[in-house]
Design a protein around this motif. Structure first.
Motif, short mmCIF file in Angstrom:
data_model
loop_
_atom_site.label_atom_id
_atom_site.label_comp_id
_atom_site.label_asym_id
_atom_site.label_seq_id
_atom_site.Cartn_x
_atom_site.Cartn_y
_atom_site.Cartn_z
N GLY A 7 -21.22 -11.37 -73.65
CA GLY A 7 -21.78 -11.69 -74.99
C GLY A 7 -21.49 -13.34 -75.15
O GLY A 7 -22.14 -13.64 -76.10
N ARG A 8 -20.64 -13.94 -74.40
CA ARG A 8 -20.40 -15.28 -74.83
C ARG A 8 -21.69 -15.99 -74.32
O ARG A 8 -22.15 -15.70 -73.22
N PHE A 9 -21.76 -17.27 -74.60
CA PHE A 9 -22.76 -18.20 -74.19
C PHE A 9 -22.68 -18.79 -72.81
O PHE A 9 -21.28 -19.65 -72.76
N PRO A 10 -23.32 -18.46 -71.87
CA PRO A 10 -22.81 -19.02 -70.75
C PRO A 10 -23.35 -20.33 -70.28
O PRO A 10 -24.72 -20.64 -70.57
N ALA A 59 -23.30 -21.26 -78.88
CA ALA A 59 -22.09 -21.17 -78.20
C ALA A 59 -20.87 -21.04 -79.48
O ALA A 59 -20.07 -20.25 -79.11
N VAL A 60 -21.18 -21.49 -80.68
CA VAL A 60 -20.14 -21.53 -81.53
C VAL A 60 -19.91 -19.87 -82.01
O VAL A 60 -18.97 -19.35 -82.19
N GLU A 61 -21.23 -19.45 -82.18
CA GLU A 61 -21.15 -17.97 -82.84
C GLU A 61 -20.79 -17.11 -81.64
O GLU A 61 -20.12 -15.79 -82.10
N GLN A 62 -21.01 -17.06 -80.35
CA GLN A 62 -20.87 -16.30 -79.32
C GLN A 62 -19.52 -16.69 -78.49
O GLN A 62 -19.02 -15.56 -77.99
N GLY A 63 -19.17 -17.73 -78.57
CA GLY A 63 -17.99 -18.25 -77.84
C GLY A 63 -18.90 -18.71 -76.55
O GLY A 63 -19.77 -18.60 -76.31
N LEU A 64 -17.85 -19.56 -75.79
CA LEU A 64 -18.54 -20.20 -74.57
C LEU A 64 -17.95 -19.91 -73.29
O LEU A 64 -16.58 -19.78 -73.20
N LEU A 65 -18.67 -19.47 -72.45
CA LEU A 65 -18.30 -19.08 -71.16
C LEU A 65 -18.57 -20.41 -69.96
O LEU A 65 -19.77 -20.51 -69.89
N ILE A 66 -17.80 -20.91 -69.50
CA ILE A 66 -18.11 -22.26 -68.65
C ILE A 66 -18.00 -21.24 -67.14
O ILE A 66 -16.68 -21.02 -66.92
N ALA A 92 -7.65 -26.12 -72.62
CA ALA A 92 -8.47 -26.20 -73.56
C ALA A 92 -8.93 -24.56 -73.86
O ALA A 92 -8.97 -24.31 -74.95
N ALA A 93 -8.73 -23.82 -72.91
CA ALA A 93 -8.88 -22.28 -73.19
C ALA A 93 -7.81 -21.71 -73.96
O ALA A 93 -8.05 -20.88 -74.83
N ASP A 94 -6.65 -22.34 -73.72
CA ASP A 94 -5.53 -21.90 -74.45
C ASP A 94 -5.38 -21.97 -75.98
O ASP A 94 -5.11 -21.37 -76.87
N ARG A 95 -5.94 -23.32 -76.05
CA ARG A 95 -6.00 -24.00 -77.66
C ARG A 95 -7.33 -23.43 -78.37
O ARG A 95 -7.26 -23.41 -79.67
N THR A 96 -8.39 -22.99 -77.53
CA THR A 96 -9.60 -22.54 -78.14
C THR A 96 -9.89 -20.98 -77.83
O THR A 96 -10.43 -20.84 -76.61
N PRO A 97 -9.65 -19.93 -78.24
CA PRO A 97 -9.78 -18.61 -77.74
C PRO A 97 -11.19 -18.27 -77.49
O PRO A 97 -11.36 -17.08 -76.85
N SER A 98 -12.08 -18.83 -78.15
CA SER A 98 -13.41 -18.61 -78.28
C SER A 98 -14.03 -19.37 -76.80
O SER A 98 -15.17 -19.04 -76.37
#
Length: 109
Positions: A7-10, A59-66, A92-98
């Motif tokens: 469900g994350r924004f890819p 991406a903000v609503e869904q979370g971001l997947l890079i 960055a991923a540790d600071r931003t759980p989404s």
């Protein structure tokens, strides 16, 4: 422990053909449509990855997947830079759980 990334924004970050830090920064800026004021340095990259106000719409609503692909040649040619890039992605991923950053294995095509 595995994290559910469903469900994350890819966003695909294709590093195929990247030979240096400048090329990496250009690809990140393009893939994420970062603003012109993006500083193209490690600190700016960490800040931008953690700053949801510059993420792609949705991406903000869904979370971001890079999904980083085509990274192997760059990692081999510039191992110190690649380690730094991985550290920045991790921080960055540790600071931003989404935010999640994953490395795709196999050939980029």
């Amino acid at each position: 422990m595995s994290e559910d990334l469903t469900g994350r924004f890819p966003v695909a970050l294709d590093l195929d053909g990247v030979g240096d830090k400048a090329g990496l920064m250009d690809r990140v800026a393009r893939a994420l449509a970062l603003p012109d004021w993006f500083g193209r340095n490690w600190d700016a990259l960490a800040d931008s990855l953690s700053d949801q106000t510059v993420w792609p719409e949705g991406a903000v609503e869904q979370g971001l997947l890079i999904v980083v692909r085509g990274w192997q040649a760059y990692a081999e040619a510039r191992p110190e830079e690649w380690r730094t890039a991985q550290d920045v992605f991790t921080e960055a991923a540790d600071r931003t759980p989404s935010l999640a950053v994953v490395l795709a294995l196999g050939r980029s095509s």
